[in-house]
Design a protein around this motif. Structure first.
Motif, PDB file in Angstrom:
ATOM      1  N   LEU A  11       4.084   5.261  -5.633  1.00 14.06           N
ATOM      2  CA  LEU A  11       4.169   5.822  -7.110  1.00 14.06           C
ATOM      3  C   LEU A  11       3.297   6.493  -8.097  1.00 14.06           C
ATOM      4  O   LEU A  11       3.367   7.399  -8.399  1.00 14.06           O
ATOM      5  CB  LEU A  11       4.451   4.551  -7.559  1.00 14.06           C
ATOM      6  N   GLU A  12       2.079   6.270  -7.374  1.00  8.54           N
ATOM      7  CA  GLU A  12       0.942   7.949  -6.935  1.00  8.54           C
ATOM      8  C   GLU A  12       0.915   8.816  -7.138  1.00  8.54           C
ATOM      9  O   GLU A  12       0.728   9.954  -8.262  1.00  8.54           O
ATOM     10  CB  GLU A  12      -0.652   6.996  -6.369  1.00  8.54           C
ATOM     11  N   ALA A  13       2.001   9.234  -6.513  1.00 14.35           N
ATOM     12  CA  ALA A  13       2.210  10.320  -6.083  1.00 14.35           C
ATOM     13  C   ALA A  13       3.253  11.127  -7.672  1.00 14.35           C
ATOM     14  O   ALA A  13       3.884  11.961  -6.810  1.00 14.35           O
ATOM     15  CB  ALA A  13       2.970  11.080  -5.270  1.00 14.35           C
TER      16      ALA A  13
ATOM     17  N   ASP B 191       0.844  -1.275  -0.070  1.00 19.72           N
ATOM     18  CA  ASP B 191      -0.403  -0.383   0.063  1.00 19.72           C
ATOM     19  C   ASP B 191       1.209   1.227   0.289  1.00 19.72           C
ATOM     20  O   ASP B 191       0.683   2.460  -0.732  1.00 19.72           O
ATOM     21  CB  ASP B 191      -0.662  -0.587   1.523  1.00 19.72           C
TER      22      ASP B 191
ATOM     23  N   PRO C  46       3.128  12.356  -9.606  1.00 18.52           N
ATOM     24  CA  PRO C  46       2.838  13.205 -10.973  1.00 18.52           C
ATOM     25  C   PRO C  46       2.652  14.446  -9.704  1.00 18.52           C
ATOM     26  O   PRO C  46       2.773  15.868 -10.051  1.00 18.52           O
ATOM     27  CB  PRO C  46       1.128  12.501 -11.296  1.00 18.52           C
TER      28      PRO C  46
ATOM     29  N   ALA D 286       2.586   1.859  -3.655  1.00 18.78           N
ATOM     30  CA  ALA D 286       1.693   2.547  -4.181  1.00 18.78           C
ATOM     31  C   ALA D 286       0.825   3.116  -4.134  1.00 18.78           C
ATOM     32  O   ALA D 286       1.173   4.651  -5.093  1.00 18.78           O
ATOM     33  CB  ALA D 286       0.176   1.380  -4.211  1.00 18.78           C
ATOM     34  N   LYS D 287       1.017   4.449  -2.911  1.00 15.27           N
ATOM     35  CA  LYS D 287       0.642   5.337  -2.704  1.00 15.27           C
ATOM     36  C   LYS D 287       2.394   6.781  -3.263  1.00 15.27           C
ATOM     37  O   LYS D 287       1.981   7.610  -3.532  1.00 15.27           O
ATOM     38  CB  LYS D 287       0.504   5.810  -1.306  1.00 15.27           C
TER      39      LYS D 287
END
Length: 157
Positions: A142-144, A136, A146, A139-140
């Motif tokens: 990597l999502e951050a 988790d 941008p 993933a957070k």
């Protein structure tokens, strides 16, 4: 309508939240500023030289004036830095074919290899960090990416 979730639902961040994010961003920049160079064994270059090399990696063929404008520095200071980089074999000047009085700056193959080593150190460091996180958290982060890029755009580049 904004894509920002804090603004979209009417909740604006508090000054305390903004201040905490600003302090965290500043600390992050200072902590990471020389990570790749240090890990690659290239930390002996002054920060001004690193910044000029980074600029030329992103904008090959720039003039001294263009580099100075991009970095918000005086052309005379950038010119001195470029001379040192030329002496170190990291930058080469090429006569501008459109204007024989002007020179375009390019990284040398040595500088390009050093850049590649730095990129590899960043990749390895981030891979180790992600491997040490739970799924988790990874993933957070990597999502951050941008959002971190948007934060990095504050400098006006």
């Amino acid at each position: 309508m904004s894509n920002d979730p804090l603004v979209a639902d009417g909740n604006t961040p508090s000054d305390e939240d903004v201040r905490r994010l600003a302090r965290t961003a500043r600390s992050l920049v200072w902590a990471l500023r020389r990570f790749g160079e240090k890990e690659a064994g290239l930390s002996l270059l002054p920060q001004s030289e690193i910044e000029v090399l980074r600029t030329l990696a992103e904008r090959p063929g720039s003039t001294v004036s263009e580099v100075a404008r991009y970095l918000g520095l005086q052309s005379s200071n950038v010119s001195t830095t470029v001379r040192r980089l030329v002496d170190r074999g990291l930058v080469e000047r090429q006569v501008d074919p459109r204007d024989g009085r002007s020179h375009r700056l390019h990284q040398t193959p040595l500088a390009e290899r050093n850049n590649s080593r730095i990129d590899d150190m960043w990749f390895d460091g981030i891979r180790r960090l992600l491997d040490g996180m739970n799924e988790d958290e990874a993933a957070k982060l990597l999502e951050a990416a941008p959002l971190l890029a948007r934060l990095g755009s504050m400098s006006g580049d």
